[in-house]
Design an enzyme around this catalytic site. Sequence first.
Site, mmCIF file in Angstrom:
data_model
loop_
_atom_site.group_PDB
_atom_site.id
_atom_site.type_symbol
_atom_site.label_atom_id
_atom_site.label_comp_id
_atom_site.label_asym_id
_atom_site.label_seq_id
_atom_site.Cartn_x
_atom_site.Cartn_y
_atom_site.Cartn_z
ATOM 1 N N LYS A 137 88.849 9.991 66.330
ATOM 2 C CA LYS A 137 88.373 8.792 67.011
ATOM 3 C C LYS A 137 89.256 8.497 68.227
ATOM 4 O O LYS A 137 89.369 9.333 69.096
ATOM 5 C CB LYS A 137 88.334 7.626 66.009
ATOM 6 C CG LYS A 137 87.678 7.966 64.670
ATOM 7 C CD LYS A 137 86.182 8.205 64.786
ATOM 8 C CE LYS A 137 85.567 8.819 63.536
ATOM 9 N NZ LYS A 137 85.900 8.174 62.268
ATOM 10 N N TYR A 195 85.440 2.905 54.800
ATOM 11 C CA TYR A 195 84.642 3.934 55.467
ATOM 12 C C TYR A 195 83.801 4.646 54.405
ATOM 13 O O TYR A 195 84.302 4.967 53.314
ATOM 14 C CB TYR A 195 85.617 4.902 56.145
ATOM 15 C CG TYR A 195 84.974 5.999 56.924
ATOM 16 C CD1 TYR A 195 84.389 5.733 58.165
ATOM 17 C CD2 TYR A 195 84.941 7.297 56.445
ATOM 18 C CE1 TYR A 195 83.805 6.750 58.881
ATOM 19 C CE2 TYR A 195 84.353 8.315 57.167
ATOM 20 C CZ TYR A 195 83.782 8.034 58.381
ATOM 21 O OH TYR A 195 83.207 9.036 59.097
ATOM 22 N N ASP A 204 94.436 3.041 55.989
ATOM 23 C CA ASP A 204 93.633 3.712 57.009
ATOM 24 C C ASP A 204 93.612 2.772 58.212
ATOM 25 O O ASP A 204 92.961 1.726 58.206
ATOM 26 C CB ASP A 204 92.224 3.969 56.472
ATOM 27 C CG ASP A 204 91.366 4.754 57.458
ATOM 28 O OD1 ASP A 204 91.653 4.701 58.671
ATOM 29 O OD2 ASP A 204 90.399 5.404 57.018
ATOM 30 N N ARG A 259 98.464 28.189 58.078
ATOM 31 C CA ARG A 259 98.098 27.117 57.142
ATOM 32 C C ARG A 259 99.326 26.303 56.733
ATOM 33 O O ARG A 259 99.209 25.167 56.283
ATOM 34 C CB ARG A 259 97.374 27.717 55.917
ATOM 35 C CG ARG A 259 96.890 26.695 54.907
ATOM 36 C CD ARG A 259 95.779 27.217 53.990
ATOM 37 N NE ARG A 259 95.875 28.625 53.688
ATOM 38 C CZ ARG A 259 96.764 29.175 52.844
ATOM 39 N NH1 ARG A 259 97.604 28.416 52.180
ATOM 40 N NH2 ARG A 259 96.785 30.482 52.650
HETATM 41 C C1 LIG Z 1 85.951 8.544 60.948
HETATM 42 C C2 LIG Z 1 86.756 7.828 59.943
HETATM 43 C C3 LIG Z 1 87.280 8.498 58.836
HETATM 44 C C4 LIG Z 1 87.018 9.965 58.574
HETATM 45 O O1 LIG Z 1 87.533 10.747 59.596
HETATM 46 P P1 LIG Z 1 86.947 12.216 59.954
HETATM 47 O O2 LIG Z 1 87.864 12.672 61.024
HETATM 48 O O3 LIG Z 1 85.529 12.013 60.400
HETATM 49 O O4 LIG Z 1 87.021 13.003 58.701
HETATM 50 C C5 LIG Z 1 88.050 7.781 57.932
HETATM 51 N N1 LIG Z 1 88.289 6.469 58.107
HETATM 52 C C6 LIG Z 1 87.795 5.783 59.154
HETATM 53 C C7 LIG Z 1 88.079 4.326 59.272
HETATM 54 C C8 LIG Z 1 87.007 6.441 60.124
HETATM 55 O O5 LIG Z 1 86.508 5.755 61.154
#
Ligand SMILES: *Cc1c(COP(=O)(O)O)cnc(C)c1O
Length: 350
Positions: free
Chosen positions: A167, A72, A142, A19
């Site tokens: 992603k 998001y 983000d 961890r």
């Molecule tokens: C998918 C996504 C998230 C969250 O990510 P996870 O890996 O699903 O927790 C946050 N911000 C954006 C823009 C995303 O596309």
Amino acid sequence: MHDARRRATGVRSGEFYGRYANPTVASFEDAMAALEGAESSLAFASGMGAISTIVLALCGQGSHIVAQRQLYSATLAFLQGPCARFGIEVTFVDGTEPGAFAAAVQPGRTMLAIAETPSNPLLQLVDLDELAALRGPITLVDSTFATPLGQQPLTHGVHLSLHSATKGIAGHNDATLGVVSGERDLLDEIWGYSVLHGATPSPFDALNALRGIRTLGVRTNHQSASALHLAEELQRHPAVAAVHYPGLSTHPQHDLAKRQMRQFGTVLAIDLAGGIAAVDHLLGHLTLVRVATSLGGPETLVCHPRTTTHASLTDGEAAQQGVSGGLLRVSVGLEDPSDLLADLLVALPV
Ligand SMILES: *Cc1c(COP(=O)(O)O)cnc(C)c1O
């Protein structure tokens, strides 16, 4: 004994317990730091694991956050639900409006400014230079929709650049992973809380992401070029009311996109003139493009935000955010773009 103490108490020690740190995860973090032009990166179990850990590491009762409204959906839900419950106040602003973040900053109280660019699902942009010029809060972007090859927020002076590596970075729909990059001191501070929060990345997912990074360049080049091609072609179709893509000259922030993005991304959104009935028709007639929610993978996926990611909004909220019944988000994959266009053209209502 001295060695054991050093391993147990060292910052981000990889020789103590999973961890705290792990060598495979550290390799992924090093690769991400190189891609982001960062001093350091820190990985998490998911994008949401990264976001929630950062907020709770840097804020406490009475803290204030400025965030854009175009976020998001899970990020928005976190800022509206748990943050309010923990006494963290959030002011939401229109991220596309010049000066909106600065006007909402409360000196001495605003700990964090959170932006997402391009934003989900309408591909709206935040000016990274303007965000970086904020005085007081730590600035967090983000950058998931851009990938690290599309933009480098840190080079603009933003403090933290975050990705859902689930992603495009892992890129094959086989990992759940998040990562944030920035200065080492700040990441070490976030790490100190993250070992308690426990949104710890799996080494196996980090390995899949390292595999993904090897082809990130060829994938995003192909996918961004295909996305622009589809955007340009679909824009001319009579059943399409609007196409949202930062690479289109008709995008209201296209000049900003050209200034801060090297690729315009692998996601576009189309708004069908016939609303939800037209969406039903399209989704029922696709054969190559699949109907599913994620993005950044090898297969082209469409999702209907109004009935999935944005299903809990009232009609008024949805209209205010531009999430109409006819809106579809398209994550462009690795297929031949002419096959994708043909599939969409056949499925569009006449
Ligand atoms: C998918 C996504 C998230 C969250 O990510 P996870 O890996 O699903 O927790 C946050 N911000 C954006 C823009 C995303 O596309």
